[in-house]
Design a protein around this motif. Structure first.
Motif, PDB file in Angstrom:
ATOM      1  N   THR A  37     -10.766  -2.206  16.558  1.00 14.68           N
ATOM      2  CA  THR A  37     -11.733  -2.802  15.635  1.00 14.68           C
ATOM      3  C   THR A  37     -11.962  -1.884  14.445  1.00 14.68           C
ATOM      4  OG1 THR A  37     -12.848  -3.734  17.555  1.00 14.68           O
ATOM      5  CG2 THR A  37     -14.014  -3.851  15.478  1.00 14.68           C
ATOM      6  N   TYR A  38     -12.083  -0.600  14.743  1.00 13.09           N
ATOM      7  CA  TYR A  38     -12.343   0.396  13.697  1.00 13.09           C
ATOM      8  C   TYR A  38     -11.254   0.367  12.623  1.00 13.09           C
ATOM      9  CZ  TYR A  38     -12.743   5.193  11.813  1.00 13.09           C
ATOM     10  OH  TYR A  38     -12.836   6.300  11.001  1.00 13.09           O
ATOM     11  N   VAL A  39      -9.983   0.459  13.025  1.00 12.54           N
ATOM     12  CA  VAL A  39      -8.920   0.505  12.006  1.00 12.54           C
ATOM     13  C   VAL A  39      -8.741  -0.858  11.345  1.00 12.54           C
ATOM     14  CG1 VAL A  39      -7.676   2.473  12.946  1.00 12.54           C
ATOM     15  CG2 VAL A  39      -7.077   0.199  13.714  1.00 12.54           C
ATOM     16  N   ALA A  40      -8.896  -1.936  12.129  1.00 15.76           N
ATOM     17  CA  ALA A  40      -8.687  -3.259  11.537  1.00 15.76           C
ATOM     18  C   ALA A  40      -9.792  -3.588  10.536  1.00 15.76           C
ATOM     19  CB  ALA A  40      -8.626  -4.326  12.623  1.00 15.76           C
ATOM     20  N   ALA A  41     -11.035  -3.143  10.828  1.00 13.54           N
ATOM     21  CA  ALA A  41     -12.130  -3.417   9.900  1.00 13.54           C
ATOM     22  C   ALA A  41     -11.890  -2.708   8.573  1.00 13.54           C
ATOM     23  CB  ALA A  41     -13.460  -2.972  10.493  1.00 13.54           C
ATOM     24  N   CYS A  42     -11.249  -1.546   8.653  1.00 11.61           N
ATOM     25  CA  CYS A  42     -10.975  -0.794   7.429  1.00 11.61           C
ATOM     26  C   CYS A  42      -9.992  -1.567   6.554  1.00 11.61           C
ATOM     27  CB  CYS A  42     -10.435   0.583   7.781  1.00 11.61           C
ATOM     28  SG  CYS A  42     -10.442   1.703   6.394  1.00 11.61           S
ATOM     29  N   PHE A  63      -1.503  -0.127   6.495  1.00 11.15           N
ATOM     30  CA  PHE A  63      -0.752   0.232   7.683  1.00 11.15           C
ATOM     31  C   PHE A  63      -0.096   1.590   7.497  1.00 11.15           C
ATOM     32  CE2 PHE A  63       3.519   0.384   9.506  1.00 11.15           C
ATOM     33  CZ  PHE A  63       3.175   0.468  10.840  1.00 11.15           C
ATOM     34  N   PHE A  64       0.553   1.769   6.354  1.00 20.39           N
ATOM     35  CA  PHE A  64       1.243   3.035   6.083  1.00 20.39           C
ATOM     36  C   PHE A  64       0.270   4.207   6.224  1.00 20.39           C
ATOM     37  CE2 PHE A  64       2.537   6.236   2.880  1.00 20.39           C
ATOM     38  CZ  PHE A  64       3.742   6.617   3.439  1.00 20.39           C
ATOM     39  N   GLY A  65      -0.873   4.097   5.533  1.00 26.51           N
ATOM     40  CA  GLY A  65      -1.856   5.186   5.575  1.00 26.51           C
ATOM     41  C   GLY A  65      -2.381   5.409   6.979  1.00 26.51           C
ATOM     42  N   GLY A  66      -2.748   4.329   7.635  1.00 30.20           N
ATOM     43  CA  GLY A  66      -3.318   4.453   8.960  1.00 30.20           C
ATOM     44  C   GLY A  66      -2.320   4.994   9.963  1.00 30.20           C
ATOM     45  N   PHE A  67      -1.070   4.533   9.840  1.00 28.73           N
ATOM     46  CA  PHE A  67      -0.044   4.924  10.795  1.00 28.73           C
ATOM     47  C   PHE A  67       0.279   6.410  10.662  1.00 28.73           C
ATOM     48  CE2 PHE A  67       4.302   5.055  12.465  1.00 28.73           C
ATOM     49  CZ  PHE A  67       4.090   4.444  13.687  1.00 28.73           C
ATOM     50  N   GLY A  84      -3.565   0.922  -8.143  1.00 28.28           N
ATOM     51  CA  GLY A  84      -4.950   1.149  -7.755  1.00 28.28           C
ATOM     52  C   GLY A  84      -5.191   0.719  -6.324  1.00 28.28           C
ATOM     53  N   LEU A  85      -4.614  -0.439  -5.962  1.00 29.53           N
ATOM     54  CA  LEU A  85      -4.738  -0.924  -4.590  1.00 29.53           C
ATOM     55  C   LEU A  85      -4.089   0.044  -3.623  1.00 29.53           C
ATOM     56  CD1 LEU A  85      -3.906  -4.723  -4.701  1.00 29.53           C
ATOM     57  CD2 LEU A  85      -6.093  -3.643  -4.282  1.00 29.53           C
ATOM     58  N   VAL A  86      -2.885   0.487  -3.980  1.00 31.62           N
ATOM     59  CA  VAL A  86      -2.150   1.383  -3.092  1.00 31.62           C
ATOM     60  C   VAL A  86      -2.942   2.660  -2.883  1.00 31.62           C
ATOM     61  CG1 VAL A  86      -0.057   2.748  -2.847  1.00 31.62           C
ATOM     62  CG2 VAL A  86       0.070   0.424  -3.748  1.00 31.62           C
ATOM     63  N   ALA A  87      -3.457   3.224  -3.978  1.00 29.51           N
ATOM     64  CA  ALA A  87      -4.188   4.484  -3.872  1.00 29.51           C
ATOM     65  C   ALA A  87      -5.413   4.315  -2.980  1.00 29.51           C
ATOM     66  CB  ALA A  87      -4.604   4.974  -5.259  1.00 29.51           C
ATOM     67  N   ALA A  88      -6.170   3.244  -3.202  1.00 27.08           N
ATOM     68  CA  ALA A  88      -7.418   3.078  -2.457  1.00 27.08           C
ATOM     69  C   ALA A  88      -7.157   2.755  -0.992  1.00 27.08           C
ATOM     70  CB  ALA A  88      -8.258   1.974  -3.089  1.00 27.08           C
ATOM     71  N   GLU A  89      -6.263   1.795  -0.755  1.00 23.20           N
ATOM     72  CA  GLU A  89      -6.077   1.329   0.625  1.00 23.20           C
ATOM     73  C   GLU A  89      -5.329   2.335   1.486  1.00 23.20           C
ATOM     74  OE1 GLU A  89      -7.122  -1.327   2.558  1.00 23.20           O
ATOM     75  OE2 GLU A  89      -8.558  -1.368   0.926  1.00 23.20           O
ATOM     76  N   THR A  90      -4.321   2.995   0.912  1.00 21.68           N
ATOM     77  CA  THR A  90      -3.609   4.009   1.701  1.00 21.68           C
ATOM     78  C   THR A  90      -4.580   5.107   2.099  1.00 21.68           C
ATOM     79  OG1 THR A  90      -1.743   3.577   0.264  1.00 21.68           O
ATOM     80  CG2 THR A  90      -1.527   5.410   1.767  1.00 21.68           C
ATOM     81  N   ALA A  91      -5.393   5.535   1.150  1.00 25.97           N
ATOM     82  CA  ALA A  91      -6.274   6.671   1.421  1.00 25.97           C
ATOM     83  C   ALA A  91      -7.359   6.303   2.419  1.00 25.97           C
ATOM     84  CB  ALA A  91      -6.903   7.174   0.135  1.00 25.97           C
ATOM     85  N   ASN A  92      -7.962   5.110   2.289  1.00 26.40           N
ATOM     86  CA  ASN A  92      -9.061   4.868   3.223  1.00 26.40           C
ATOM     87  C   ASN A  92      -8.562   4.677   4.646  1.00 26.40           C
ATOM     88  OD1 ASN A  92      -8.484   2.081   3.440  1.00 26.40           O
ATOM     89  ND2 ASN A  92      -9.998   1.515   1.909  1.00 26.40           N
ATOM     90  N   ASN A  93      -7.390   4.087   4.797  1.00 30.80           N
ATOM     91  CA  ASN A  93      -6.873   3.975   6.162  1.00 30.80           C
ATOM     92  C   ASN A  93      -6.334   5.299   6.678  1.00 30.80           C
ATOM     93  OD1 ASN A  93      -6.862   1.051   7.343  1.00 30.80           O
ATOM     94  ND2 ASN A  93      -6.611   0.885   5.149  1.00 30.80           N
TER      95      ASN A  93
END
Lengths: 145, 329, 503
Positions: free
Chosen positions: C68-73, C119-123, C300-309
């Motif tokens: 839930t934690y990673v998916a909510a992110c 996914f990339f960031g989180g993985f 911008g999307l890549v920077a934000a989403e990769t980093a937060n995950n």
């Protein structure tokens, strides 16, 4: 000079001044713990005041009004005010009348204000309220009022 | 299409009404006839929440009605207490009161508080955790007396604690009063952050319970000088008490179940029994032992004596530190 | 002790269990949904899920909570892109480029990018956690009060870049920082701006502030502009799976963001939100496409989403290795660990290596699951755009109410929600971006308490921030970032022409 921006700058200074008044009783120095609890708010209020003044001066003297002010559409003015009022009523009802009644009433009235046909508004509201109730209270056991 | 929707809708409504009615009907007869709510002033997942929920589970078995724990975090439990004291004293709404309510009662600067001696009915104290001192693993002292000597030789020693609004902060003050040393207390936002600061070398020592420090102790990053309990903890037999080391310093952070003031005796007696039974249940005792919580039970009479002793203690501590509120000076 | 090679195999038998896997799937779907619905946040999800996990065994509980934690992110980005309402705090940066892309009719592309790079960031971050957490732990131990302060300053330094109008952004940030001083002061316990309200003693809660500004504020200003009747958008979802050539152009941004995300995420009390801010700010400073960022640039999307995950896995490092929660969500995870008799810290790796390993596997699994569900399900999420706003917005308001209430079970938070809804509306009216305000609010307590604590620790010596190597480097970097607009805007070609002469 842009009227809206000047007002923004002016209000910033006013808000900062008001917050200064609120902060008078916070001690600045605390002997044991170095910087006192007022240090940080004071610092920020100074920053806010200075920024407000810079913004005001900047927009008063250095920016010429090249862009036309965005046209405000007054047709929806009353809708926004009505919805705002409904939000406040919803917040009060949420506490005293409980989740089901308040949510149902809010949904119905806000949809009617937003010009959804009243029959479908009631229909959707009942569906949404009972759906939310079942999910949050029955499945997740959130103690909604 | 519309008919089907209406059908679904009607069954939803019917279901809801039946559900509500069934609950209303049961509300007659002897206490308790409906569910009991315990307001927990701390967030879900925290120590108080976990412990209260375990107790509630076992109270439920005794009472035969659901005991719900509702989290109302905020203000170090004060939000829940403020809400509790204006509830009807019918025994259906209870709360968890911690030692810091006495602290808030006397601490200068506080703008809002309750008086635990006046405004609540004590049902039972169900837990007390010992305070302890954690230092770096390679520090040149192993016991509290050695540490005290070290502090006397080296002034300006920095130790970690919560803010002056937390009970752990005052444990240091109490110790300083008792053995006459001077320490520089640095406030941290939680015991785990302070422990990490000790392990990382930022601080000389910090206050922490034996369970909290356990993991860092076993990886040789910090060591416990001792704990402030009267007896060693069952889960941590290696950690000595300060009393064994010749310093009579006892300090507990405790938790109790309370209701609004004026609960009728026949109701409160049932609740007292429920808390006592729940406390001595095998399930609760096992849980407390494995988790390293301190077990302490006090009924209403002993509990009130204890309350009064805490009251005097915090009053004198605040007075000595010069942080007492104006009207008590 | 957990050996390097064992970290992903030892826990496999524990995870390969029908109930654990089903809960993982449930958690993933729930996380995406809760993250995506404006008003409901990851923090709320954890707060309401944790009592339900009390009766489960540790693997079941964590399979639900971690996925839930990673998916909510990831889910947070959906609300941000489709409605300009970030579902979670970490998705605030995603609105800046995501919503413009959606308005351009590229919602599908934006969602695809978010999904893949989340996914990339989180993985990567989960892999880091699995293989290097003992090393990272030792490093995290070195970071103390001074370094936390330095990182918060770095966060503040990049705030000015995320607002189109720098002065207005700074005013909003200063106001946000001031807001964070409401409540009992964490150093001296002095109650500031409380007005006798016990609810204010712990300060304003983050969730109602954020939901108010971005949810209610956005709704009010949309109503103000006049809602579009009928079908709001009939755009087709295309380009959900980006072309390989496109992905290759984003590699450098993604790698930079992963590094920033992991670094910031490890520092306690920062977590994914600040990771995405710093990463986005950096990208806007040094990225190739910095000029078009904020107008719907995929970078911008890549920077934000990769980093937060990347921050999600990293935030678990201090939690599991030292027992220090990084943010509100990991604090809940800590509670869940304790509840199951698992006291996080170095000893956990020695005592229960299989359990630790199973957490790593679940985290990796969680990332895979939201990638799959995200790509499969985005067609359905976009249906939210087809619901007429007249119906959608009132329901979103109800969600905002529940979402604010359920974190603390407090009706006071509802009042905060409404107040910040109006503030958000006014800010929209004067074109002031709400993001700096929220970020100031998040960073405020870190800046203040660590600065004051550091001064007590160093006996009032402020130079200590520069003499500690890591904090010194970060602070110098922050100053450079603050000053760099002046350096970068300097007209080098003019200088060059003067030296080399006209060609």
């Amino acid at each position: 000079m842009r009227i809206r921006e000047v007002i923004t700058g002016f209000c910033t200074i006013l808000i900062a001044g008001f917050l200064w008044l609120l902060s008078r009783n916070i001690p600045l120095q605390d002997l044991k713990a170095g910087l006192g609890p007022a240090f940080f708010p004071y610092l920020l209020l100074i920053a806010l005041t200075v920024l407000g003044i810079i913004y005001l001066i900047f927009n008063l003297f250095f920016i010429k009004d090249i862009h036309k002010e965005r046209k405000v559409n007054h047709r929806y003015y009353w809708v926004t005010i009505a919805i705002s009022g409904l939000l406040i009523v919803y917040a009060i009802l949420f506490k005293y009348a409980g989740f089901i009644i308040s949510t149902f009433l809010f949904l119905v009235f806000s949809m009617i204000i937003l010009k959804v046909k009243w029959l479908s508004a009631i229909f959707i509201s009942i569906l949404a309220t009972s759906g939310l109730y079942l999910i949050f209270i029955t499945v997740f056991k959130v103690p909604l009022p | 299409m519309r008919k089907i929707f209406l059908l679904i809708l009607m069954s939803f409504l019917l279901f809801t009404f039946l559900f509500v009615n069934a609950q209303e009907l049961k509300a007659q007869g002897n206490f308790p006839t409906k569910e009991i709510t315990i307001l927990c002033g701390f967030s879900a997942g925290g120590g108080t929440d976990v412990l209260t929920r375990k107790l509630a589970q076992n109270m439920e078995i005794f009472l035969g009605e659901p005991v719900l724990v509702v989290n109302r975090p905020g203000g170090g439990g004060l939000v829940s207490m403020k809400e509790l004291v204006v509830e009807k004293p019918d025994g259906y709404t209870l709360g968890v009161l911690l030692g810091n309510q006495f602290l808030q009662k006397y601490l200068a600067d506080e703008v809002s508080w309750i008086d635990p001696l006046e405004e609540v009915t004590l049902i039972g104290v169900f837990n007390a955790d010992a305070w302890g001192i954690a230092v770096q693993a390679d520090a040149p002292y192993d016991t509290l007396p050695e540490f005290i000597d070290y502090v006397k030789e080296n002034p300006n020693i920095k130790v970690g604690a919560g803010s002056p609004g937390s009970v752990y902060y005052w444990a240091w003050e109490a110790l300083m009063d008792m053995v006459d040393i001077q320490l520089n207390i640095v406030p941290y936002e939680g015991t785990s952050l302070a422990l990490k600061a000790v392990a990382g070398g930022e601080l000389t020592a910090c206050g922490a319970g034996a369970p909290e420090a356990d993991s860092l102790v076993r990886s040789d990053l910090v060591k416990m000088l001792g704990i402030s309990a009267e007896n060693r903890l069952a889960a941590y037999p290696d950690v000595p008490t300060f009393m064994e080391q010749g310093v009579d310093f006892v300090w507990n952070t405790w938790r109790s179940i309370v209701g609004p003031a004026g609960i009728p005796e026949e109701v409160s007696n049932i609740l007292v029994d429920a808390v006592r039974e729940a406390f001595y249940s095998e399930d609760y005792q096992n849980f407390v032992d494995t988790q390293g919580f301190g077990a302490l039970y006090l009924g209403p009479e002993d509990g009130m004596d204890f309350y009064r002793s805490q009251d005097t203690l915090f009053k004198s501590l605040m007075k000595n530190a010069g942080k007492i509120r104006e009207e008590y000076k | 002790m957990l050996e390097l090679s064992d970290s992903l195999t030892l826990g496999l038998p524990l995870v390969m269990n029908a109930s654990v896997l089903i809960l993982a799937v449930l958690g993933s779907l729930l996380g995406i949904l809760i993250g995506a619905i404006p008003g409901l946040s990851g923090t709320m999800a954890m707060a309401i899920l944790i009592p339900l996990t009390y009766s489960m065994n540790p693997q079941q509980a964590f399979s639900l909570l971690l996925t839930t934690y990673v998916a909510a992110c990831y889910g947070g980005s959906l609300g941000a892109i489709l409605l300009n309402m970030p579902g979670t705090g970490a998705a605030i940066m995603t609105t800046l480029d995501g919503y413009p892309m959606c308005k351009r009719g590229e919602a599908g592309k934006a969602i695809g990018i978010c999904c893949i790079f989340s996914f990339f960031g989180g993985f990567i971050s989960a892999l880091f956690l699995a293989f290097f957490s003992p090393i990272l732990a030792r490093w995290a131990l070195e970071l103390g009060t001074y370094e936390y302060f330095a990182v918060a300053i770095l966060g503040l330094a990049v705030i000015s870049y995320i607002s189109p109008d720098i002065l207005k952004g700074l005013i909003a940030a200063a106001f946000g920082l001031w807001l964070s001083s409401i409540g009992t002061d964490s150093i001296s316990s002095f109650p500031r701006y409380i007005f006798g309200k016990p609810e204010l003693m712990s300060g304003l809660s983050f969730i109602p502030v954020m939901i108010g500004l971005f949810g209610i504020g956005e709704i009010l200003s949309s109503i103000d502009k006049g809602l579009s009747r009928g079908k709001y958008s009939s755009q087709k979802i295309t380009g959900l799976i980006p072309k390989l050539s496109f992905l290759l152009t984003q590699v450098s941004t993604a790698i930079r963001s992963v590094i920033i995300g992991i670094f910031i995420g490890i520092i306690p009390a920062s977590g994914p939100t600040i990771a995405s801010v710093v990463s986005y700010g950096m990208e806007k400073r040094i990225g190739r496409k910095r000029d078009i960022m904020g107008t719907g640039a995929p970078e911008g999307l890549v920077a934000a989403e990769t980093a937060n995950n990347a921050g999600t896995g990293a935030a678990i490092v201090p939690l599991i290795t030292l027992g220090i929660p990084g943010d509100a969500v990991t604090a809940v995870l800590l509670g869940a660990l304790l509840l199951h008799g698992l006291r996080p810290g170095p000893a956990l790796f020695i005592d229960k290596p299989d359990v630790v390993s199973s957490f790593f596997i679940l985290l990796l699994l969680g990332n895979f699951l939201f990638l799959i569900f995200g790509l499969l399900g985005s067609r359905f999420f976009v249906l939210a755009l087809r619901v007429p706003q007249h119906i959608l917005f009132p329901i979103v308001v109800a969600f905002c109410f529940i979402g604010s209430y359920a974190v603390n079970n407090s009706t006071f938070d509802i009042i905060i929600l409404i107040v910040f809804g109006f503030i958000g509306y006014i800010m929209k009216k004067i074109d002031m971006s709400a993001a700096p305000l929220v970020l100031g609010f998040v960073l405020g307590p870190i800046v203040e308490s660590n600065l004051r604590r550091a001064l007590v620790l160093s006996d009032g010596n402020i130079l200590v921030f520069f003499t500690r190597p890591i904090s010194g480097v970060i602070i110098v970097l922050s100053i450079l970032l603050l000053l760099s607009p002046a350096i970068l805007r300097f007209d080098y070609s003019k200088l060059k022409r003067r030296i080399v002469g006209n060609k």
